[in-house]
Design an enzyme around this catalytic site. Structure first.
Site, mmCIF file in Angstrom:
data_model
loop_
_atom_site.group_PDB
_atom_site.id
_atom_site.type_symbol
_atom_site.label_atom_id
_atom_site.label_comp_id
_atom_site.label_asym_id
_atom_site.label_seq_id
_atom_site.Cartn_x
_atom_site.Cartn_y
_atom_site.Cartn_z
ATOM 1 N N HIS A 219 2.098 -2.896 -2.889
ATOM 2 C CA HIS A 219 3.298 -3.388 -2.214
ATOM 3 C C HIS A 219 4.528 -2.743 -2.834
ATOM 4 O O HIS A 219 4.455 -2.066 -3.858
ATOM 5 C CB HIS A 219 3.387 -4.922 -2.257
ATOM 6 C CG HIS A 219 3.652 -5.518 -3.604
ATOM 7 N ND1 HIS A 219 4.159 -6.774 -3.766
ATOM 8 C CD2 HIS A 219 3.495 -5.042 -4.857
ATOM 9 C CE1 HIS A 219 4.287 -7.051 -5.057
ATOM 10 N NE2 HIS A 219 3.886 -6.012 -5.735
ATOM 11 N N CYS B 75 9.494 -2.323 -9.407
ATOM 12 C CA CYS B 75 8.748 -2.855 -8.259
ATOM 13 C C CYS B 75 9.306 -2.336 -6.934
ATOM 14 O O CYS B 75 8.712 -2.543 -5.883
ATOM 15 C CB CYS B 75 8.751 -4.374 -8.274
ATOM 16 S SG CYS B 75 7.865 -5.073 -9.676
ATOM 17 N N HIS C 95 3.296 0.228 -5.508
ATOM 18 C CA HIS C 95 2.522 0.007 -6.723
ATOM 19 C C HIS C 95 1.516 -1.090 -6.403
ATOM 20 O O HIS C 95 1.648 -1.793 -5.407
ATOM 21 C CB HIS C 95 3.431 -0.392 -7.909
ATOM 22 C CG HIS C 95 4.064 -1.729 -7.759
ATOM 23 N ND1 HIS C 95 5.175 -1.950 -6.955
ATOM 24 C CD2 HIS C 95 3.750 -2.940 -8.292
ATOM 25 C CE1 HIS C 95 5.505 -3.228 -7.012
ATOM 26 N NE2 HIS C 95 4.661 -3.854 -7.809
ATOM 27 N N HIS D 167 -1.580 -4.218 -7.532
ATOM 28 C CA HIS D 167 -1.998 -5.305 -8.417
ATOM 29 C C HIS D 167 -3.440 -5.677 -8.106
ATOM 30 O O HIS D 167 -3.906 -5.522 -6.976
ATOM 31 C CB HIS D 167 -1.146 -6.559 -8.204
ATOM 32 C CG HIS D 167 0.277 -6.392 -8.582
ATOM 33 N ND1 HIS D 167 0.720 -6.413 -9.885
ATOM 34 C CD2 HIS D 167 1.386 -6.199 -7.814
ATOM 35 C CE1 HIS D 167 2.022 -6.244 -9.910
ATOM 36 N NE2 HIS D 167 2.458 -6.106 -8.665
ATOM 37 N N ASP E 29 -7.323 -7.116 1.054
ATOM 38 C CA ASP E 29 -7.962 -6.277 0.040
ATOM 39 C C ASP E 29 -7.870 -4.793 0.384
ATOM 40 O O ASP E 29 -8.171 -4.387 1.506
ATOM 41 C CB ASP E 29 -9.426 -6.671 -0.140
ATOM 42 C CG ASP E 29 -10.049 -6.031 -1.367
ATOM 43 O OD1 ASP E 29 -9.355 -5.884 -2.390
ATOM 44 O OD2 ASP E 29 -11.249 -5.680 -1.307
ATOM 45 N N HIS E 30 -7.428 -4.013 -0.597
ATOM 46 C CA HIS E 30 -7.249 -2.561 -0.468
ATOM 47 C C HIS E 30 -6.304 -2.207 0.677
ATOM 48 O O HIS E 30 -6.515 -1.227 1.391
ATOM 49 C CB HIS E 30 -8.601 -1.841 -0.350
ATOM 50 C CG HIS E 30 -9.315 -1.785 -1.652
ATOM 51 N ND1 HIS E 30 -10.066 -2.837 -2.122
ATOM 52 C CD2 HIS E 30 -9.355 -0.830 -2.613
ATOM 53 C CE1 HIS E 30 -10.551 -2.512 -3.312
ATOM 54 N NE2 HIS E 30 -10.135 -1.311 -3.638
ATOM 55 N N GLU F 271 -0.615 -12.533 -10.075
ATOM 56 C CA GLU F 271 -0.254 -11.141 -9.806
ATOM 57 C C GLU F 271 -0.661 -10.272 -10.997
ATOM 58 O O GLU F 271 -1.069 -9.135 -10.833
ATOM 59 C CB GLU F 271 1.241 -11.025 -9.536
ATOM 60 C CG GLU F 271 1.655 -9.668 -9.011
ATOM 61 C CD GLU F 271 3.091 -9.658 -8.539
ATOM 62 O OE1 GLU F 271 3.303 -9.498 -7.324
ATOM 63 O OE2 GLU F 271 3.993 -9.817 -9.388
#
Length: 136
Positions: free
Chosen positions: A15, A34, A40, A42, A80-81, A125
């Protein structure tokens, strides 16, 4: 007697924290690294807890397998991904902060849980940064 059951899950997602209506400089001063234009990621950890009465017939508040299926369908399959800013419709116009992500997840799961049960979502996070949402 009310009991809380919980299920852990995880997803990996990228994100960028920024507001489209702010200058790069303002975004950079508020969101720092960020605000990376290349995003980037998490490794998010999730704890979903449902609190309710124990069913006298089954002995369950709810079947944990059913809760696992809900989490997979509503969160893991959709987040996810993925790049949250680009791939998840809820974040096209909503900054994907941990606070906003946990509320989106709560809303997605809430509609699948019995009305007489309460729901709490804890979203990590990072191992040291997490948010909790129990509804309004």
């Amino acid at each position: 007697m009310k009991v809380t059951i919980s299920r852990k899950a995880h997803f990996n997602a990228a994100h960028r924290l920024y507001r489209k209506d702010w200058s790069f400089e303002k975004n950079d001063s508020v969101f720092g690294k960020c605000n990376n234009e290349n995003f980037h990621g998490h490794n998010y950890e999730l704890i979903v807890s449902v609190n309710g009465e124990i069913d006298p017939e089954t002995g369950y508040v709810m079947d944990v397998k059913f809760l696992a299926d809900i989490i997979k369908e509503e969160v893991e399959n959709q987040f996810d991904h993925k790049n949250l800013n680009l791939d998840v419709p809820e974040f096209l116009d909503l900054n994907p902060t941990a606070e906003n992500i946990v509320v989106v997840i709560w809303n997605k799961i809430r509609k699948r849980i019995k009305a007489d049960c309460s729901l709490e979502i804890v979203l990590y996070e990072t191992p040291r940064n997490f948010v909790t949402y129990k509804g309004t």
